[in-house]
Every structure is written in C-alpha cells, then in structure tokens.
Design a protein around this motif. Structure first.
Motif, PDB file in Angstrom:
ATOM      1  N   LEU A 332       0.835  -1.206   0.000  1.00  0.00           N
ATOM      2  CA  LEU A 332       0.000   0.000   0.000  1.00  0.00           C
ATOM      3  C   LEU A 332       0.871   1.258   0.000  1.00  0.00           C
ATOM      4  CD1 LEU A 332      -2.997   0.960   0.259  1.00  0.00           C
ATOM      5  CD2 LEU A 332      -2.670   0.934   2.737  1.00  0.00           C
ATOM      6  N   GLN A 333       1.950   1.211   0.776  1.00  0.00           N
ATOM      7  CA  GLN A 333       2.814   2.377   0.922  1.00  0.00           C
ATOM      8  C   GLN A 333       3.868   2.499  -0.180  1.00  0.00           C
ATOM      9  OE1 GLN A 333       2.075   4.622   3.144  1.00  0.00           O
ATOM     10  NE2 GLN A 333       0.461   3.347   4.049  1.00  0.00           N
ATOM     11  N   ASN A 334       4.243   1.365  -0.772  1.00  0.00           N
ATOM     12  CA  ASN A 334       5.346   1.362  -1.741  1.00  0.00           C
ATOM     13  C   ASN A 334       4.809   1.044  -3.131  1.00  0.00           C
ATOM     14  OD1 ASN A 334       7.716   0.956  -3.214  1.00  0.00           O
ATOM     15  ND2 ASN A 334       8.787  -0.003  -1.493  1.00  0.00           N
ATOM     16  N   SER A 335       4.406   2.060  -3.850  1.00  0.00           N
ATOM     17  CA  SER A 335       3.800   1.856  -5.166  1.00  0.00           C
ATOM     18  C   SER A 335       4.803   1.316  -6.179  1.00  0.00           C
ATOM     19  CB  SER A 335       3.187   3.167  -5.676  1.00  0.00           C
ATOM     20  OG  SER A 335       4.181   4.155  -5.850  1.00  0.00           O
ATOM     21  N   GLU A 336       6.075   1.705  -6.062  1.00  0.00           N
ATOM     22  CA  GLU A 336       7.084   1.230  -7.004  1.00  0.00           C
ATOM     23  C   GLU A 336       7.299  -0.276  -6.855  1.00  0.00           C
ATOM     24  OE1 GLU A 336       8.365   2.934  -9.527  1.00  0.00           O
ATOM     25  OE2 GLU A 336       6.966   4.483  -8.841  1.00  0.00           O
ATOM     26  N   LEU A 337       7.341  -0.758  -5.631  1.00  0.00           N
ATOM     27  CA  LEU A 337       7.491  -2.190  -5.380  1.00  0.00           C
ATOM     28  C   LEU A 337       6.275  -2.944  -5.925  1.00  0.00           C
ATOM     29  CD1 LEU A 337       8.850  -4.650  -4.037  1.00  0.00           C
ATOM     30  CD2 LEU A 337       7.602  -4.047  -1.931  1.00  0.00           C
ATOM     31  N   ARG A 338       5.099  -2.399  -5.656  1.00  0.00           N
ATOM     32  CA  ARG A 338       3.859  -3.036  -6.112  1.00  0.00           C
ATOM     33  C   ARG A 338       3.828  -3.140  -7.640  1.00  0.00           C
ATOM     34  NH1 ARG A 338       0.681   0.503  -4.065  1.00  0.00           N
ATOM     35  NH2 ARG A 338       0.103   1.534  -6.015  1.00  0.00           N
ATOM     36  N   LYS A 339       4.189  -2.071  -8.305  1.00  0.00           N
ATOM     37  CA  LYS A 339       4.190  -2.069  -9.776  1.00  0.00           C
ATOM     38  C   LYS A 339       5.252  -3.018 -10.325  1.00  0.00           C
ATOM     39  CE  LYS A 339       2.590   2.719 -10.217  1.00  0.00           C
ATOM     40  NZ  LYS A 339       3.003   4.096 -10.599  1.00  0.00           N
ATOM     41  N   ALA A 340       6.415  -3.044  -9.688  1.00  0.00           N
ATOM     42  CA  ALA A 340       7.497  -3.910 -10.157  1.00  0.00           C
ATOM     43  C   ALA A 340       7.110  -5.384 -10.030  1.00  0.00           C
ATOM     44  CB  ALA A 340       8.775  -3.635  -9.361  1.00  0.00           C
ATOM     45  N   MET A 341       6.472  -5.743  -8.924  1.00  0.00           N
ATOM     46  CA  MET A 341       6.040  -7.127  -8.724  1.00  0.00           C
ATOM     47  C   MET A 341       4.932  -7.496  -9.720  1.00  0.00           C
ATOM     48  SD  MET A 341       6.095  -7.469  -4.552  1.00  0.00           S
ATOM     49  CE  MET A 341       5.815  -9.241  -4.527  1.00  0.00           C
ATOM     50  N   GLY A 342       4.038  -6.557  -9.967  1.00  0.00           N
ATOM     51  CA  GLY A 342       2.974  -6.789 -10.939  1.00  0.00           C
ATOM     52  C   GLY A 342       3.527  -6.990 -12.343  1.00  0.00           C
ATOM     53  N   GLN A 343       4.558  -6.218 -12.691  1.00  0.00           N
ATOM     54  CA  GLN A 343       5.175  -6.332 -14.011  1.00  0.00           C
ATOM     55  C   GLN A 343       5.875  -7.687 -14.164  1.00  0.00           C
ATOM     56  OE1 GLN A 343       4.778  -4.178 -16.476  1.00  0.00           O
ATOM     57  NE2 GLN A 343       6.041  -5.364 -17.902  1.00  0.00           N
ATOM     58  N   LYS A 344       6.590  -8.108 -13.115  1.00  0.00           N
ATOM     59  CA  LYS A 344       7.241  -9.422 -13.149  1.00  0.00           C
ATOM     60  C   LYS A 344       6.200 -10.539 -13.292  1.00  0.00           C
ATOM     61  CE  LYS A 344      11.256  -8.229 -10.290  1.00  0.00           C
ATOM     62  NZ  LYS A 344      11.895  -8.449  -8.967  1.00  0.00           N
ATOM     63  N   ALA A 345       5.086 -10.379 -12.606  1.00  0.00           N
ATOM     64  CA  ALA A 345       4.020 -11.378 -12.670  1.00  0.00           C
ATOM     65  C   ALA A 345       3.485 -11.497 -14.090  1.00  0.00           C
ATOM     66  CB  ALA A 345       2.891 -10.997 -11.708  1.00  0.00           C
ATOM     67  N   TYR A 346       3.300 -10.364 -14.742  1.00  0.00           N
ATOM     68  CA  TYR A 346       2.782 -10.355 -16.115  1.00  0.00           C
ATOM     69  C   TYR A 346       3.769 -11.017 -17.074  1.00  0.00           C
ATOM     70  CZ  TYR A 346       1.107  -8.619 -20.617  1.00  0.00           C
ATOM     71  OH  TYR A 346       0.661  -8.537 -21.923  1.00  0.00           O
ATOM     72  N   ILE A 347       5.034 -10.675 -16.968  1.00  0.00           N
ATOM     73  CA  ILE A 347       6.061 -11.238 -17.852  1.00  0.00           C
ATOM     74  C   ILE A 347       6.115 -12.761 -17.686  1.00  0.00           C
ATOM     75  CG2 ILE A 347       8.554 -11.358 -18.274  1.00  0.00           C
ATOM     76  CD1 ILE A 347       8.640  -8.341 -17.529  1.00  0.00           C
ATOM     77  N   ASN A 348       6.056 -13.230 -16.444  1.00  0.00           N
ATOM     78  CA  ASN A 348       6.089 -14.665 -16.178  1.00  0.00           C
ATOM     79  C   ASN A 348       4.844 -15.361 -16.728  1.00  0.00           C
ATOM     80  OD1 ASN A 348       7.147 -17.102 -14.656  1.00  0.00           O
ATOM     81  ND2 ASN A 348       5.146 -16.850 -13.675  1.00  0.00           N
ATOM     82  N   ALA A 349       3.681 -14.740 -16.569  1.00  0.00           N
ATOM     83  CA  ALA A 349       2.434 -15.338 -17.050  1.00  0.00           C
ATOM     84  C   ALA A 349       2.444 -15.489 -18.564  1.00  0.00           C
ATOM     85  CB  ALA A 349       1.246 -14.489 -16.604  1.00  0.00           C
TER      86      ALA A 349
END
Length: 367
Positions: A332-349
């Motif tokens: 919630l507090q770290n938007s950059e971390l959240r976006k980075a994890m979401g991007q990695k998830a998409y690439i892996n999927a």
C-alpha cells in the motif's frame, strides 16, 4: 485426429457452475472445437440454464440426490456413464476430477482402444489416503477403489506442480506430465489501474476449505483505511451468510460481489492490485494465473506451487492474517514495489502460462 471424438466427463458444466477446473476444461474444449474435433461433454445437470456457446454435444445426467452422510456418491452414475461411452465411442476421454468417473473412464479406455487423460486438480488427489478424514465415510472407499484404477490404467496423468509429480511417482510409480496452469493472453495496454485506491480481491467459492473467514479478519484490520478497498467474489455457502452480511453492513470499504462470470472476474482483476488466497490447499489456483496475467500481486496463506511466488518475486506467502496485513501495508505504501512485482508477474504469465502454449500439449496426448 481432426474429426475424431473426444469425451469430457466432469460433474460440472462451466455454464452452470464455474470453478478453476471448469475454466481449464473450457479452454481445452474451445481449442478442440477450433481444431475440428467432435466434442462431447457428460456432466451432472445442476438444473440451471445454459446457452452452450461453444456448440458442444452435451449429455446432461439427471442428478442423483442423496445425503453426503456416507460420502461422495459419484459411483452411482457408473451405469449411465458406461452407457454414454458405449453410445459415443470416443477416441479419447478427458477427466479432471478425483472420483469414480475417472476410474470408469480408465476402464472403458483400456478395453476400447481409446486414450484416457486424467488431470490432477488438487495436491490432496495424490496424498496418502490415511491423511484424508473423508475416508471415514464408506462411500468414499468406493470412490477410492475406482480411483486406484485411474492411477493404474490412465494412459496419461497431468500434474500441476512438482509436489504432485513426486507424490505420483512415489505412491503409484507413475510419471506425471507437468503442465502449467493456463490463462488467456491479455494485451498489456489493456491493463490500467488506479493509484488513488488500492483494490484487494478474494476469489473462490465460499466453503470451509477456502477459509473465507480469514479474509474477513483481514478486512477488519483495514476497516478504517480510506485508500484501500476489499472485494470478495464467489458462490455463497449459507454457513457464511451472516458473517458476509455483517461485514457488508458495518465495513465501508468491503464489498461482496457474490458469484459472477469468469469474464467479470477478469474485469475485476484488471482493476485490482492484490489477490489474497486463504485456502487450506490448492493444486495450482487458476486465479493466480489470471491475476498475474493482469499485473496483480498474489498473497497466499498456504499455496505456493513450485515456490513460484517467492522465487519469481511476484507475491508473498503469509501463513497468518497478521502477516497478510503486514505485506498489504508494505504494498500500500510502496507503489514502485507493487508495480514492479505486478510487471514481473505479467512477464512470467505470458512466458509460462499462456493458454495457447499449453493446450497443444494436452491435445497431442489424445492421438
């Protein structure tokens, strides 16, 4: 194989009751139809309307109503299933359910020059029988008798993760074919998320194994946060109605959407930032893959198939509600971390779980 007959035998038809198994079956049948196969679907009729959008040859079976006091009653359909198979004369049979239906399919296939493919749906399907409280019920022993035929005679057994593969080898000396759980590809430019309010989803049918009460505990932790919203999706078991009604009435940032279509689930995931899974166990949750394909970070209390969440850094394993709350606060507090994890998830999927890359493997086993 073009033009040959494939029978899918599964107790639920996705237009009447949608879950992870039914969604994977939908993907398979859609592919088979496009490739010119004659597809038959044998299922227990839930007496709900359906449109048959894929134009499959449907074979609804009249439901056999009996209390579950003595266990699962799928073996009571044996005569009907055998009659259907003898009428259709399939070239291949696909089952994705731990039940006597798979045993019936295995027996028929071995006697009639037909391929039977069984897909493991849960880790429990290959665990030791003595770990299952369900075996205290006599009907479940009959189901297990048929399942032993499946383990022995199925031409191919598909597994979702390394645990299932290893357990299958150890218990039954069978080589499981590992197949990634799949989701349909999503164009990256379609994924747009608000940064003003973070949305946390829970998606499953509300039943004890899925532990929805844990998500409600989590919701309560953040009930006074205005910048986070919790949504719960799934078919309601009446045992949880009071708790859901209570949460909906007193917690302003919580919403229960009930059971919605898979297309609507995907729309919610497009807008969501975090998916929470509270299940006791999973095989490989289909919602994980659907979430990753939409840049959603997954937080799971127990399930981490092949350690993907942690090794790929696309989610967290949080065995307690307190730890779930801690990780959500960080995201919630770290938007950059959240976006980075979401991007990695998409690439892996896209690389590993795109349905087009995996369904062909199943079809090749039917020849």
């Amino acid at each position: 194989m073009i033009g040959k007959r494939v029978v899918v035998m599964h107790p639920a038809y996705w237009e009447q009751a949608m879950g992870g198994a039914e969604l994977q079956i939908y993907y398979l049948i859609k592919h088979l139809k496009t490739a010119g196969y004659e597809v038959h679907y044998v299922f227990e009729d839930k007496k709900r309307p359906y449109k048959n959008i894929l134009n499959v040859q449907l074979h609804p079976l009249h439901p056999i109503k009996i209390k579950k006091t003595f266990g699962q009653r799928w073996f009571l359909y044996k005569a009907q299933l055998e009659k259907k198979l003898n009428e259709i004369k399939p070239d291949a049979i696909y089952t994705r359910f731990y039940s006597s239906w798979s045993g019936v399919a295995a027996q028929y296939a071995n006697k009639n020059k037909c391929k039977h493919i069984w897909a493991v749906a849960h880790d429990n399907d290959v665990k030791s029988i003595y770990q299952k409280k369900a075996m205290l019920k006599p009907f479940n022993w009959i189901e297990y008798f048929f399942m032993k035929k499946t383990f022995k005679k199925a031409h191919h057994i598909l597994v979702q993760n390394s645990f299932q593969q290893n357990a299958l080898k150890k218990r039954f000396n069978r080589e499981g074919i590992k197949l990634n759980q799949s989701a349909e590809f999503v164009e990256e430019n379609l994924i747009r998320k608000s940064e003003d309010t973070i949305t946390v989803l829970w998606v499953a049918n509300l039943k004890p194994m899925k532990r929805p009460e844990k998500f409600l505990e989590l919701v309560n932790v953040f009930k006074n946060h205005s910048n986070i919203r919790f949504k719960m999706i799934g078919r309601l078991d009446m045992d949880y109605k009071e708790a859901i009604d209570h949460a909906s009435s007193i917690i302003g940032n919580f919403e229960y959407l009930n059971e919605i279509s898979n297309a609507d689930v995907n729309e919610e995931l497009l807008k969501a930032h975090i998916l929470v899974n509270t299940s006791d166990f999973e095989g490989f949750s289909n919602t994980f893959v659907q979430a990753w394909m939409r840049k959603v970070v997954v937080l799971s209390m127990n399930s981490n198939p092949d350690h993907i969440l942690t090794t790929k850094k696309i989610g967290y394993v949080c065995p307690t509600v307190d730890l779930l709350a801690e990780k959500i606060e960080i995201l919630l507090q770290n938007s950059e971390l959240r976006k980075a994890m979401g991007q990695k998830a998409y690439i892996n999927a896209v690389a590993e779980h795109n349905v087009e890359k995996n369904i062909d493997k199943v079809v090749s086993l039917m020849s």
